[in-house]
Design a protein around this motif. Structure first.
Motif, short mmCIF file in Angstrom:
data_model
loop_
_atom_site.label_atom_id
_atom_site.label_comp_id
_atom_site.label_asym_id
_atom_site.label_seq_id
_atom_site.Cartn_x
_atom_site.Cartn_y
_atom_site.Cartn_z
N ARG A 118 52.92 46.93 53.30
CA ARG A 118 52.02 47.24 52.18
C ARG A 118 51.11 46.05 51.91
O ARG A 118 51.56 44.90 51.80
N TYR A 119 49.82 46.32 51.76
CA TYR A 119 48.83 45.28 51.48
C TYR A 119 48.00 45.69 50.26
O TYR A 119 47.45 46.79 50.22
N ARG A 120 47.93 44.83 49.27
CA ARG A 120 47.08 45.08 48.10
C ARG A 120 45.63 44.75 48.47
O ARG A 120 45.33 43.62 48.87
N LEU A 121 44.75 45.73 48.36
CA LEU A 121 43.35 45.53 48.71
C LEU A 121 42.59 44.94 47.53
O LEU A 121 42.77 45.37 46.38
N ASP A 122 41.77 43.98 47.81
CA ASP A 122 40.97 43.30 46.80
C ASP A 122 39.54 43.82 46.89
O ASP A 122 38.68 43.23 47.55
N ILE A 123 39.29 44.95 46.24
CA ILE A 123 37.96 45.54 46.24
C ILE A 123 37.60 45.93 44.81
O ILE A 123 38.48 46.08 43.96
N PRO A 124 36.31 46.08 44.51
CA PRO A 124 35.89 46.35 43.13
C PRO A 124 36.47 47.66 42.58
O PRO A 124 36.69 48.62 43.32
#
Length: 327
Positions: free
Chosen positions: A217-223
């Protein structure tokens, strides 16, 4: 020079004949509506015709080339007539295509999957109508489920809300009951595409706890606005699929390319990259694109991303989403 040009032209034409022959033979092998033996015979016959045509080109005999062109035209006409079915005896886990409506900030989804899994073929099916407050949308996680080594994975995106709920979306092959996944067969209009919206305990849990896959699992850093727009694009695509089915394709219409197409439709710049095909390396692609925490090394993010041990330890309980996010 003229002779060399002629030779190169025949080589190029021969290469095209070879490629078309291979494609047509495989199309006949996988999609011709005849018994297995007849399909193999038809595929073999077309392959032999292609080889005979290449030999004829070398010997400058145009008649064989004309016969090949007619055969190819026939295959193309037949191929164009194959349309994706709207109804079939689907496998239970992909039996329904989710649809959704938006009223103000409230998203209502019909056909959210929430199965209780006890084994690959042992489950209690449940399809639910769920409502989500889009104003409470907060996070987007990318799950990578590795089923065939480090190079290939199944990607699932999960949207997190302020109330602790998660909505996972999985782009899947809509198999018929008893059917099996085949990357080669699915290049040739064998199965349709389905968008599954599900509880994480279902669509992630079946991969960690039942199939034994290595899930990360990867937390995405997008607006925030992009997260909301992407969720609504999923809903729009799901509604479109419900109205007009589309064939799944292992290379061009799969769990990665479908999401990339959605993002590009929203104006996000996602450059072409080999990792969009060999999608086991999508986390590295996301890292290079600035969509992951760039303050830490990628190797560290990879090590912390593996959730399968935590999922196995906790079990498929109602707190599954919280359990797999524990440090």
């Amino acid at each position: 020079m003229v002779r060399l040009t002629g030779i190169l032209a025949r080589v190029a034409i021969g290469a095209v004949v070879l490629l078309v022959s291979v494609w047509a033979a495989l199309a006949l092998r996988y999609r011709l509506p005849l018994p297995e033996e007849a399909r193999l015979l038809a595929a073999g016959a077309f392959g032999l015709l292609g080889l005979a045509t290449i030999v004829a080109l070398v010997r400058r005999r145009a008649a064989a080339a004309s016969l090949f062109a007619l055969a190819v035209a026939g295959v193309f006409v037949w191929w164009a007539s194959i349309v994706p079915p709207a109804e079939a005896d689907w496998s239970p886990d992909v039996a329904r295509q989710v649809t959704g409506t938006v009223d103000g900030s409230v998203l209502t989804l019909t056909g959210v999957r929430n199965f209780d899994w006890r084994g690959e073929d042992d489950f209690t099916a449940a399809w639910e109508t769920q409502r989500y407050d889009l104003d409470q949308l907060r996070t987007l996680d990318m799950f990578m489920s590795y089923w065939a080594g480090p190079s290939m994975a199944h990607m699932i995106l999960s949207f997190g809300f302020a109330d602790g709920r998660y909505l996972a979306w999985s782009v899947e092959v809509r198999r018929r009951r008893g059917g099996a996944f085949s990357p080669i067969a699915d290049l040739f209009k064998s199965n349709t595409l389905v968008l599954v919206a599900a509880e994480e305990r279902d669509v992630i849990g079946v991969r960690t706890n039942i199939r034994g896959e290595d899930v990360q699992r990867y937390r995405l850093d997008i607006p925030q606005e992009m997260i909301r727009a992407l969720l609504l694009q999923y809903v729009a695509d799901a509604n479109a699929l419900a109205a007009r089915p589309t064939f799944y394709n292992s290379l061009t219409t799969n769990c990665t390319t479908t999401v990339v197409r959605m993002a590009r439709a929203l104006g996000d710049v996602l450059p072409s990259d080999w990792r969009l095909v060999v999608n086991g390396y999508l986390p590295e692609y996301a890292y290079d694109m600035g969509a992951l925490d760039s303050s830490r090394p990628m190797a560290e993010l990879r090590a912390e991303a593996r959730i399968s041990p935590r999922a196995l330890a906790a079990g498929l309980t109602p707190s599954f989403s919280q359990d797999i996010r524990q440090p």
